[in-house]
Every structure is written in structure tokens, then in C-alpha cells.
Design an enzyme around this catalytic site. Sequence first.
Site, PDB file in Angstrom:
ATOM      1  CD  GLU A 138       3.311   8.625  -3.996  1.00  0.00           C
ATOM      2  OE1 GLU A 138       3.421   8.698  -5.234  1.00  0.00           O
ATOM      3  OE2 GLU A 138       2.212   8.493  -3.426  1.00  0.00           O
ATOM      4  CG  HIS A 159      -5.158   1.511   0.479  1.00  0.00           C
ATOM      5  ND1 HIS A 159      -5.469   1.070  -0.769  1.00  0.00           N
ATOM      6  CD2 HIS A 159      -4.976   2.855   0.359  1.00  0.00           C
ATOM      7  CE1 HIS A 159      -5.491   2.081  -1.623  1.00  0.00           C
ATOM      8  NE2 HIS A 159      -5.197   3.187  -0.970  1.00  0.00           N
TER       9      HIS A 159
END
Lengths: 341, 322
Positions: free
Chosen positions: A66, A135
Site C-alpha cells: 500500500e 477489519h
Amino acid sequence: MNIPAPQRKLTIAKAMAEALAQEMTGDDRIIVMGEDIGRLGGVFGNTAGLLDRFGSARVRDTPISETGFISAAVGMAATGLRPVVELMFVDFFGVCMDAIYNLAAKQAYFSAGKVACPMVVMTSVGGGYGDAGQHSQCLYATFGHLPGLKVVLPSTAYDAKGLMLAALRDENPVIFMFHKALQGMGWLGTVPGSITHVPEQPYEVAIGKAAVVREGGDVTVAGLGITVHHGLGAAKALRGEGIDVEVIDLRTIAPLDRETVIASVRKTGRLVVVDDDYRHCGLAGEVIASVCEAGVVLRAPPVRLAHPDIPIPFAPSMEHAVLPDTDKVIAAIRRAMEVDR
Amino acid sequence: MYEKMHQSRLFESRIKEAYFEGKSPLFNMAKGPIPGEMHLSNGQEPCAVGVCEHLTDGDFVTATHRPHHVAIAKGVNLRAMAAEIFGRSSGLSGGRGGHMHLFDPAVNFSCSGIIGQGLGPAVGAALSFALQGLPHIAVAFLGEGAANQGAFHEALNLAAIWKAPVVFVIEDNGYGISVAKRHCTAVARNSDRAIAYAMPGIHVDANDPDLIHEAAGTAIARARSGGGPSLIEIVTTRLEGHFIGDQEGYRPDGEVAALAAIDPIPAYRARLEAEGVDPALLDEAEHIAAAAVADAFAFARGSEMPSAAQALEAVFVERTAA
């Protein structure tokens, strides 16, 4: 008898993919990059079909890096392209935030506005399906806090397409959040109200503008994403009791449309803010402070309904106890209605 | 190259003088015409000129928190750069960024204050040029300390799989602030790390502009011809501390005293003269450099301070009609 115009109902995932495809057709500067966004079409379906249509030069599956691909997007945005990148879960920002808040968010400022940073970061938010604390977060306030970023979150497919087109045409970095409980994936439960009519023709929903999605005179309920649907559910449930609820969809976290909320609370005198992000230093507190600073006379103390300041728990009996839902919004509205000064 | 090296050195000498104004008798970083940290690049000029000599204005360069030598070698507007360092409204960003955040889009230059931050944007710019069919390349400068950042490894891997026209240039000055490279880097040569990303790793064991120019030429030609990325490591020297005011107690005994003897600028002049370059030409280059620096500092000092209201501008860019 009037025959209603044909409705074209889409999920948010399909609305996002349609917006991307339409804008990519007319603007070859748009490049889409991220993990699993190519062949798979995105873990959350929002890039489905793009690889086949636009090819692997413009739709690029990246390594799990990322920092690398989001900072690369900043360089692309500085040199004539308009990259769209996906941060699969907003929870993953810890590995790449430097690229977002130190690079993308400050490129305009450090160049006196001469080097724009037209890029979109798509990222999923929200829990409620047992994915636990790494998450399931929302982090609206974390991103909304940082100058130089625009942050949006649609509650319906109509807004998803319009906000995506506005984001793709913006000269600045836009964090496009989408809530997993609204996305319309077969393997995730979806709030039915998020699946709406979506016109085929391209259109924009302005970034920075909230919407009054239900008018009412007794109490203002402001929320965003899934909590808008909780607010609408509460409004429907309380109608029979004679409580007339106005529901506002904030739609944009930054810049925040304070005026729409202030105007509503001037009318109703009561405010409930519903936020599935953490409570402390959060968006709900910001909305309430904005209304108070504007000198609006309240008939009852404002109510803040947000996720408590704990990590999001795994066990459904704990997770559902702490996430906002329609029943909790109903209780919050009743609390606001108890006082009348 | 000699003129640019000399210009960079003079520029930083003048910055150092100005930096101490108002900071005595008690050193306070916030005082004087140039507040904040100041990282000088004295000693590292060969890296900048040797690489940038190959570049055009369209080529994209990212530098570090120690950026002046690279900015000057890349051709950044010297007046606007000086004014930025003085925090004036005529500066590159109107005083919003200061010396670690210099942006000059006219020559595609930028730098940043976070270690390893410039690599990703350089990879992205390189891919951007390739996708748009432009002939430009990108160069990311970094220190040897940044080679231990995750961003370094992600950027090299991405550049390799994308075959991006980018060159990574490590200026190894031996220290990450106070910590010597041997205490924090597992390999003796960072250029060896290139093999992990299937790209050439070039080691230049001399702070010499001609040798650096030659190595950079190979890597840049490879990038321009579609051959993909390269990693260059240059053993260079930081003649100053990490920042002005650094007491440098971490240097071994005698190291500071020995620095003057390895200053690359007098060494380069001596070699050029030995190779038959007319000393008058070198003097002339020094005069041109000095005049440019004097002009830039006069411009900077003569410029206005930005108003408080200007702080609120340029956070966002307005949409222009398509």
C-alpha cells in the site's frame, strides 16, 4: 393511472463500477490500481468489469504494497494522470498513511496550488459481520481530521455514483469510503435501502453537501452511511407515536456541511447524531459542536450515539451491543424528546 | 558541473550565516530570519551534479530533507528557493513549506521531510510518463538510512515489476542523523540490495562528479530506452552535522578535523587544473555562481513576509474547466 418510469436498481458496488467505467471512457488519464481490483474485480465488487474493458495498463493489480502504490499514485497525479487506488479495508491505513496525509494531502499546499493531486482513494469501512477489530473500523474522524483531504461516504447507490463522478473530476485527493453493510455483495448482508434507482446518464452529487432525506419537525437525526438507514428506520417506527423525525445524510465528512444541520436544528430544536465510528474526538461531537457554536437554541440536550471507545469486538453478542442500530436510535430520539425547555 | 557545485556550496554558506542571525547568545531554533531545522548538503554536491547533468526539465526528481544541492543541480529557480527558505511570499510555495518542502513544477522537482517518502512518487511519475508515451524519466534521491525503510523495498519492487523508467540514487554519507551505517544496515553495500529486485545495482566508491556522472549515465540511458529501473549507491560525505547546531559528538575522534581534506570541491578543481583546464575558466565559473547566489539572497531578503491570511490559501486546488 400513472405508470412509473422504469427503475434501474443498482447496488453501491455496481454504481461505483459504473461511474468508474463511464468516466474512464471519456478520460484516459484515469488509472485504477490496487490489490485484487483487476481480475477479481475488487474484493467489494467496485471495479468489476474494468480490466476487460480498459486493459491491464489502466487497471492494475498491485502487489500487497500500500505504501508503494499509493505513494506512486501521488507521483502519477503530479504528472498528468488521475489515479484511483483502493485501500481494501480502511483499517489498513496504518501501513500507508504517510502517502495519504503527508504526500497527497499536502501537495497543493507545498506547491502554492501549482501541483494538484487529483486522486481517489477508495476504501471499505464498517463492521457488523464478525470481522473483528482490524477489519471493521470506520475511522471517519481520523481521515476527516486531516486538512487537504476530502472524505465522502454514500448511503445509497444513487449517491455512490454521483459522488464517485464528482470525486473523479475533483482536482484534490478524495477518500471515497464505502460501507460494507451497504455494498450489495452476496456474501455480506446488505441494507435494502442502499439499493436504489441509478440513472444511466452520468451525473454528480456535490462533495460537501448533506441531504435532508426525510423532512420532519420534531427532532433532527444526522448520520452517514449505514446510520442514515438506522435513522430512517427510527423515523418510520416513531411516526405512529406522533414523533416527526427529520433525517439528514451528511454524505461528506470533509468538508462537512454544517449549514444543512444547523438549519434543520433551528427548525426542530433537537439533535441526535448517529455515528458508527469511535465516540471520542469523533464526527458526532464535531456536528454537535458546530450546531452549538452557531448559537442554535436547543429544546433538549443534544444526543451523541456512537461506537464506544473500545476496539470492535468479535462475538456477535458483543459487537451488536456496541454498534448503533435502529432500536438504539429510537431510544436516543425518545431521550431527546423527554426534555422540552 | 563545477559551477553548480560551487553555487550549491556558496548558497549553503550564505544560508548558514543567515541561519545564525538572531540565534545568539542563546541558540533558539525558532529565532532569526530562517527558523526551524536546517539540513545542509555540503560535501554531497558531486552526487547531485553528476546525476542531474543528464536530466531535462521534464524529468521528475524527488529529493530528501537535505535537498539544496539536488534542487540547484536540477535547475530549481534559485530566487524563489532562497525566498522559500526565508519564508517569504515570493518563495516557491509562498512560505508554506520551507526548506524541506520545495516544489518547482517548472523543472518537475520536489522534496520532502519524511525518510524514504520520495521513492513511491518517483516510481509513479515514471510509470505515468511511460503510459503517456513521454520521453521523461524519474530519479529519486535518498540517504543510506532510507534504504532500511519499508517504502524503499516496496518502491523498488513496484518499479521492477512495472519496468518503470526510474533511477534510485542513494547518497551514502555514512550517518542517519547520529547512527553510523554499520550499526543499522545489515549489508555493507546497499547496491547489493538491487539483486533482490532484479535490477542493476551500481556502487560508486568515490565522491567524484565525473565517476558519478558516468554511472548515472548508464542507469539513465537504461531507463530512457525502456530497460527499467536501476539502483545507484554513492559513497559521499556529509561535511556538516545532521542539522545546523548538531554537536556531532557521535563522530569518532579526529573525523571532523579530517573532513576538510576530503572536501570534493577543492579536489575537483585541483584535478580539473591538473587535466589542463584553464584556471581562469574555473574562476569565471565561481564568479557566475557567486553572482547568482548574491542575487537570490538579495531577492529573498527584499521580499515580503506572507500575510496570516495566506496561510489559509492553497489547501485545495479549484477545479478548472475541462
